[in-house]
Enzyme design. Structure first.
Site, PDB file in Angstrom:
ATOM      1  N   HIS A   1       0.837  -1.207   0.000  1.00  0.00           N
ATOM      2  CA  HIS A   1       0.000   0.000   0.000  1.00  0.00           C
ATOM      3  C   HIS A   1       0.868   1.251   0.000  1.00  0.00           C
ATOM      4  CE1 HIS A   1      -3.116  -2.897   1.513  1.00  0.00           C
ATOM      5  NE2 HIS A   1      -3.831  -2.223   0.630  1.00  0.00           N
TER       6      HIS A   1
ATOM      7  N   GLN B   1      -3.660 -16.410  -2.318  1.00  0.00           N
ATOM      8  CA  GLN B   1      -4.096 -15.936  -3.625  1.00  0.00           C
ATOM      9  C   GLN B   1      -5.239 -16.765  -4.190  1.00  0.00           C
ATOM     10  OE1 GLN B   1      -3.236 -13.100  -5.383  1.00  0.00           O
ATOM     11  NE2 GLN B   1      -2.421 -12.667  -3.341  1.00  0.00           N
TER      12      GLN B   1
END
EC number: 3.1.4.-
Length: 437
Positions: free
Chosen positions: A166, A367
């Protein structure tokens, strides 16, 4: 002829330019350099010698520690949360007093606090964001290319470069993806210049001042932002308020009437709040129901705004829909951030959040669950709306990437069932009192 707008490869570790002046966001905290491996201990000591404040997690309780002058610091010069407060508290209930927290305020906070302790008041309370975050500059810059460049630089500064995922590169990546979706035929023929402008600003600022930890972490540590936003879309509300602060400080739209500026801020907020992953099913169900009924009318500003919200949601989590080489790199970055949070939670006996335990999780497991429960449902509906070469290509990449992760999962022979972790995460986060109007 359909045009496939390619999503290019962006560098994942681009540093913040040295000429950029420092700003600290409202979420920043001081901490020891050893905790996160501070690259510049000397600068950190200089910063600590400057003006510092004590505060509680709830806004408004600010105390002066020193009258020394304020000294600017560069983004990434030190971490933002002091986790030493949790040390040797095995029976912790995570209730932290003001005496245990030391927080560096941003330059805007310093200006307002200085006025307060000098006995002067802030002239316009509408400019106070995150309760005590004043983003209004002392002077307004006329609308020009200079103010636009200033705004972009300020955005980059307010992303934490030490976050593996981020950070400003993620913001640029999402903004570029949003641009591609705005070029899709259905949207390109319907959106107004105003829609495009607000969508790109929202994309660039959607994770502004992200601390590198998730909402459950802020809630269980009684962070003042969690209290301020009542444990609902805590990070997204903060990203929105930080973005509005930068808009006001830069004076980018100071030439516009006040009513238009307020409308713009509200619409940007609605876009950013849509990226809250805990409300995924809420937005997806509304979008799906419109597609099932076939009643989306893009000439209707409300319907158009919903589609823009869905486009930003897609842009935010589209990395599994890219080529394997690029998707794998982004997956490694976000998992690194997850595991870092888990390490901190273990160290201070906070209870490890789902998907954050490096001992029981793997990138492949995370994932596969992420694509199964979040990405695939979203992009399947997006492809129903925008059935173009680009949307079909993204679905194709996602299928190939999922197969590749399953292959790695078999090779790793891990026994952890991450589906359960995602189900636990959904049960904790998805129920919300908020509903779309």
């Amino acid at each position: 002829m359909e045009v496939c707008y390619q999503l290019p490869v962006l560098p994942l570790d681009r540093p913040v330019p040295q000429h950029v002046l420092s700003r600290r966001g409202a979420i920043s905290f001081s901490s020891s350099s050893a905790l996160f491996g501070c690259p510049n201990p000397r600068q950190l000591s200089q910063v600590r010698a400057a003006l510092m404040f004590y505060t509680s997690f709830c806004p408004g309780d600010v105390r002066v520690r020193s009258r020394a002058g304020f000294e600017s610091e560069r983004r990434g010069s030190h971490p933002y949360i002091d986790f030493r407060i949790f040390h040797a508290q095995s029976e912790i209930e995570v209730s932290v007093s003001a005496r245990n927290i030391r927080r560096l305020l941003s330059f805007q906070r310093y200006l307002r606090s200085s006025r307060f302790f000098r006995g002067t008041t802030v002239s316009n309370s509408l400019n106070i964001l995150d309760d005590d975050y004043n983003g209004q500059a002392k002077f307004l810059i006329s609308f020009s290319f200079r103010s636009f460049v200033q705004f972009i630089i300020m955005i980059q500064e307010d992303y934490h470069s030490q976050n593996p995922y981020h950070n400003a590169v993620h913001a640029a990546d999402v903004t570029q993806a949003m641009h591609c979706y705005l070029k899709e035929p259905k949207l390109a023929s319907s959106v107004t210049p105003w829609d495009v402008l607000l969508s790109l600003i929202a994309a660039a600022t959607h994770d502004l001042d992200h601390p590198g930890v998730n909402q459950p972490f802020l809630i269980k540590t009684n962070h003042y932002l969690a209290t301020l936003y009542k444990n609902t879309s805590v990070l997204e509300n903060h990203h929105w308020r930080s973005a509005v602060g930068l808009l006001r400080e830069s004076g980018l739209f100071s030439h516009m009437p006040s009513e238009s500026r307020q409308q713009m801020e509200t619409q940007i907020g609605a876009l950013i709040l849509a990226t809250d992953i805990s409300r995924q099913n809420e937005y997806l169900s509304l979008f799906r129901s419109h597609l099932d009924r076939g009643d989306l009318r893009l000439e209707d500003s409300r319907h158009r705004h919903l589609v823009l919200q869905m486009a930003l949601k897609c842009a935010d989590i589209c990395n599994p829909c890219r080529t394997w080489e690029l998707s794998k790199q982004w997956s490694e970055k976000v998992t690194e951030e997850f595991f870092h949070q888990g390490d901190i939670e273990k160290k201070y006996h906070l209870g490890v959040s789902p998907l954050c335990d490096r001992q029981t999780e793997s990138i492949a497991n995370i994932q596969i669950g992420f694509m199964t429960y979040l990405v695939e449902p979203l992009f399947t509906e997006w492809a129903r709306f925008s059935n173009t070469r680009l949307s079909q290509t993204m679905l194709g990449h996602m299928g190939l990437n999922k197969a590749s992760w399953k292959g790695l999962q078999r090779e790793q022979s891990t026994s952890e069932d991450t589906d359960a972790a995602f189900e636990e995460l959904n049960s904790q986060l998805l129920p919300q009192e908020n509903r779309l109007s």
